[in-house]
Motif scaffolding. Structure first.
Motif, mmCIF file in Angstrom:
data_model
loop_
_atom_site.group_PDB
_atom_site.id
_atom_site.type_symbol
_atom_site.label_atom_id
_atom_site.label_comp_id
_atom_site.label_asym_id
_atom_site.label_seq_id
_atom_site.Cartn_x
_atom_site.Cartn_y
_atom_site.Cartn_z
ATOM 1 N N GLN A 167 -45.651 1.198 23.697
ATOM 2 C CA GLN A 167 -46.430 0.995 24.922
ATOM 3 C C GLN A 167 -47.830 1.601 24.792
ATOM 4 N N GLY A 168 -48.439 1.393 23.650
ATOM 5 C CA GLY A 168 -49.781 1.896 23.417
ATOM 6 C C GLY A 168 -50.665 0.853 22.778
ATOM 7 N N GLU A 169 -51.728 1.300 22.123
ATOM 8 C CA GLU A 169 -52.669 0.387 21.496
ATOM 9 C C GLU A 169 -53.331 1.090 20.315
ATOM 10 N N PRO A 170 -53.750 0.320 19.302
ATOM 11 C CA PRO A 170 -54.445 0.919 18.154
ATOM 12 C C PRO A 170 -55.882 1.243 18.510
ATOM 13 N N VAL A 171 -56.466 2.206 17.792
ATOM 14 C CA VAL A 171 -57.846 2.615 18.030
ATOM 15 C C VAL A 171 -58.544 2.770 16.689
ATOM 16 N N ALA A 172 -59.862 2.573 16.687
ATOM 17 C CA ALA A 172 -60.644 2.704 15.453
ATOM 18 C C ALA A 172 -62.090 3.011 15.807
ATOM 19 N N TRP A 173 -62.689 3.989 15.101
ATOM 20 C CA TRP A 173 -64.106 4.323 15.205
ATOM 21 C C TRP A 173 -64.670 4.492 13.798
ATOM 22 N N SER A 174 -65.955 4.261 13.655
ATOM 23 C CA SER A 174 -66.614 4.504 12.375
ATOM 24 C C SER A 174 -68.089 4.759 12.634
ATOM 25 N N GLU A 175 -68.510 6.014 12.450
ATOM 26 C CA GLU A 175 -69.898 6.403 12.689
ATOM 27 C C GLU A 175 -70.295 7.492 11.701
ATOM 28 N N ASN A 176 -71.520 7.392 11.187
ATOM 29 C CA ASN A 176 -72.104 8.431 10.335
ATOM 30 C C ASN A 176 -71.205 8.794 9.150
ATOM 31 N N GLY A 177 -70.589 7.787 8.558
ATOM 32 C CA GLY A 177 -69.781 8.019 7.370
ATOM 33 C C GLY A 177 -68.394 8.560 7.637
ATOM 34 N N VAL A 178 -67.985 8.654 8.874
ATOM 35 C CA VAL A 178 -66.646 9.119 9.232
ATOM 36 C C VAL A 178 -65.906 7.974 9.916
ATOM 37 N N THR A 179 -64.759 7.653 9.384
ATOM 38 C CA THR A 179 -63.937 6.577 9.929
ATOM 39 C C THR A 179 -62.648 7.173 10.481
ATOM 40 N N ILE A 180 -62.337 6.841 11.716
ATOM 41 C CA ILE A 180 -61.122 7.312 12.385
ATOM 42 C C ILE A 180 -60.298 6.095 12.782
ATOM 43 N N VAL A 181 -59.086 6.050 12.302
ATOM 44 C CA VAL A 181 -58.164 4.949 12.615
ATOM 45 C C VAL A 181 -56.859 5.575 13.101
ATOM 46 N N GLY A 182 -56.306 5.046 14.140
ATOM 47 C CA GLY A 182 -55.054 5.592 14.657
ATOM 48 C C GLY A 182 -54.519 4.767 15.788
ATOM 49 N N MET A 183 -53.804 5.435 16.693
ATOM 50 C CA MET A 183 -53.210 4.728 17.816
ATOM 51 C C MET A 183 -52.960 5.718 18.956
ATOM 52 N N GLU A 184 -53.035 5.212 20.158
ATOM 53 C CA GLU A 184 -52.713 5.991 21.351
ATOM 54 C C GLU A 184 -51.436 5.423 21.936
ATOM 55 N N ILE A 185 -50.389 6.237 21.989
ATOM 56 C CA ILE A 185 -49.069 5.766 22.400
ATOM 57 C C ILE A 185 -48.575 6.607 23.568
ATOM 58 N N ARG A 186 -47.559 6.092 24.213
ATOM 59 C CA ARG A 186 -46.970 6.790 25.351
ATOM 60 C C ARG A 186 -45.799 7.646 24.872
ATOM 61 N N ALA A 187 -45.786 8.902 25.319
ATOM 62 C CA ALA A 187 -44.718 9.823 24.961
ATOM 63 C C ALA A 187 -43.789 9.983 26.161
ATOM 64 N N LEU A 188 -42.623 9.363 26.109
ATOM 65 C CA LEU A 188 -41.700 9.436 27.251
ATOM 66 C C LEU A 188 -40.966 10.772 27.251
#
Length: 445
Positions: free
Chosen positions: A424-445
């Protein structure tokens, strides 16, 4: 079953309802006119009888007892002159008829009567009291009411017919935009899904429907494009190992000696494992698309789980000259095998694209509303913002040269996105100034 379905025309229903409404409305108006006219006639008739009653009382109650019926008849005849619609009868209390005027009566005559008593002098015995019956001929009024009723009925029916015909034409004209809309939808096909319905000339009530339909067309177009791309990518990914298998087998058959057979079989087995991994990943994504949810179980520490995954990737990280660390922690109910798989894919992706000597950071950050943000950050080339939304597409590679094509078939981050949705979450991704962040935000029941 389809033959039994009866479609009801909106045009016919609107026309019939408009006809019934018109007839009912006109009928009520005509009925109101008729009732008001009848009430006025009745009121006028009662006023006439009341006026004549007052005159007759004055003629009879003059203080003299009428001994001769000729005198009474003479006075009453004079009163009735010019009143052909009146009839009068005067009797004494003992039943004796003093005066009777009924010469205007016929078989069709309709009377409205009024009966009253007149005492000529005070204290007269009941036998001397005059009893009067005054009748008014209302036949003419009744005939007029009858003709009025027929006229109003014809007017109601005729008016309803005229309004219905006009309503049918207006409904037909009003539904013309719907017919144009049908023509537009009929022209749509798989070859022109990029076309959209034109709502410029449509009624305001149909605009939300057109907008929703156009949004549906956009989703279908995207899904169709993704399916075509998916089919092409699957064919490409499967062709490479199949071609390798075929080439290895052909070379093995051409060699008379068998000393290289073990190497051929090992190479074929490696390609078969790769095919199996692709098929298994596709089956997993298919199950996720069908709405299969995560099997949650209580997890005390996600950081402890991440440490186990890092141990598994220790050799790959060392070979790439990278170090890894875990920052933060979280707890909740998760599907641990799926999270391990997602975290392993994220670490594998970071290992391939991180700069030599940099640090890969795994972060767990609890957020509001019982949600957890899982991120894997690495230092490397900045990803184009136009590429970021496609990172989680199937068979998508940010590297056009496919430099990691032998070890990566482009489903790793797609599986991460699927696991995020299963939680019940969604993937996330950022990339700025040579730093790339990839992951996901999920629900913790």
């Amino acid at each position: 079953m389809n033959a039994l379905i009866q479609y009801r025309s909106l045009r016919q229903r609107l026309s019939w309802w408009l006809a019934l409404q018109s007839f009912a409305g006109l009928g009520l108006v005509c009925l109101a006119v008729y009732l008001v006219t009848e009430f006025n006639f009745r009121d006028r008739q009662e006023d006439t009888l009341a006026q004549k009653e007052n005159v007759i009382r004055h003629l009879l109650a003059d203080g003299k007892e009428h001994g001769k019926s000729e005198d009474l008849a003479h006075k009453l005849d004079d009163f009735l002159v010019g009143h052909g619609d009146l009839s009068l009868e005067v009797t004494r209390g003992d039943g004796a008829v003093l005066y009777a005027h009924t010469r205007n009566q016929n078989a069709k005559t309709v009377w409205r009567q009024r009966q009253f008593e007149v005492a000529q002098t005070a204290g007269q015995p009941p036998s001397k009291v005059l009893r009067v019956r005054l009748s008014l001929d209302i036949q003419t009024d009744n005939q007029l009411l009858h003709r009025l009723a027929l006229t109003l009925l014809v007017a109601a029916i005729g008016g309803a017919i005229v309004v219905s015909l006009g309503g049918f034409s207006l409904v037909n004209l009003g539904l013309a935009p719907v017919r144009r809309l049908v023509s537009q939808t009929r022209a749509l096909s798989a070859d022109n899904l990029h076309h959209r319905l034109d709502g410029a000339e449509q009624p305001l009530e149909l605009v939300p429907l057109i907008d929703q339909f156009n949004a549906l067309l956009e989703r279908i177009e995207n899904a169709y494009s993704q399916m075509e791309g998916f089919n092409a990518d699957v064919a490409h990914e499967l062709c490479t190992p199949l071609a390798t298998l075929i080439a290895n087998n052909e070379l093995a058959l051409r060699r008379p000696e068998q000393e290289d057979m073990r190497e051929v079989l090992a190479s074929n087995l490696e390609e078969l494992h790769r095919l199996t991994a692709i098929v298994n990943d596709m089956l997993f994504l298919s199950q996720a698309d069908r709405g299969v949810g995560a099997r949650r179980a209580p997890v005390v520490s996600l950081a402890s789980m991440a440490a186990d995954v890092l141990d598994y990737h220790e050799a790959a990280l060392a070979e790439a000259g990278l170090t890894a660390e875990v920052v933060g922690d979280a707890h909740g109910a998760f599907d641990v095998p799926l999270l391990r798989r997602a975290l392993s894919n994220l670490l594998g992706n970071a290992t391939r694209y991180a700069k030599n000597g940099s640090i890969v950071q795994v972060t767990f950050k609890p957020s509001d509303e019982d949600r957890v943000l899982i991120r894997v950050a690495n230092c490397g080339d900045t990803i184009d913002p136009e590429v970021l939304p496609h990172l989680f597409d199937r068979f998508f590679r940010g590297d056009p040269a496919r430099s990691h094509g032998q070890s990566n078939h482009g489903l790793g981050l797609a599986i991460v996105g699927a696991i995020a949705r299963m939680h019940q979450g969604e993937p996330v991704a950022w990339s700025e100034n040579g730093v790339t962040i990839v992951g996901m935000e999920i629900r913790a029941l």
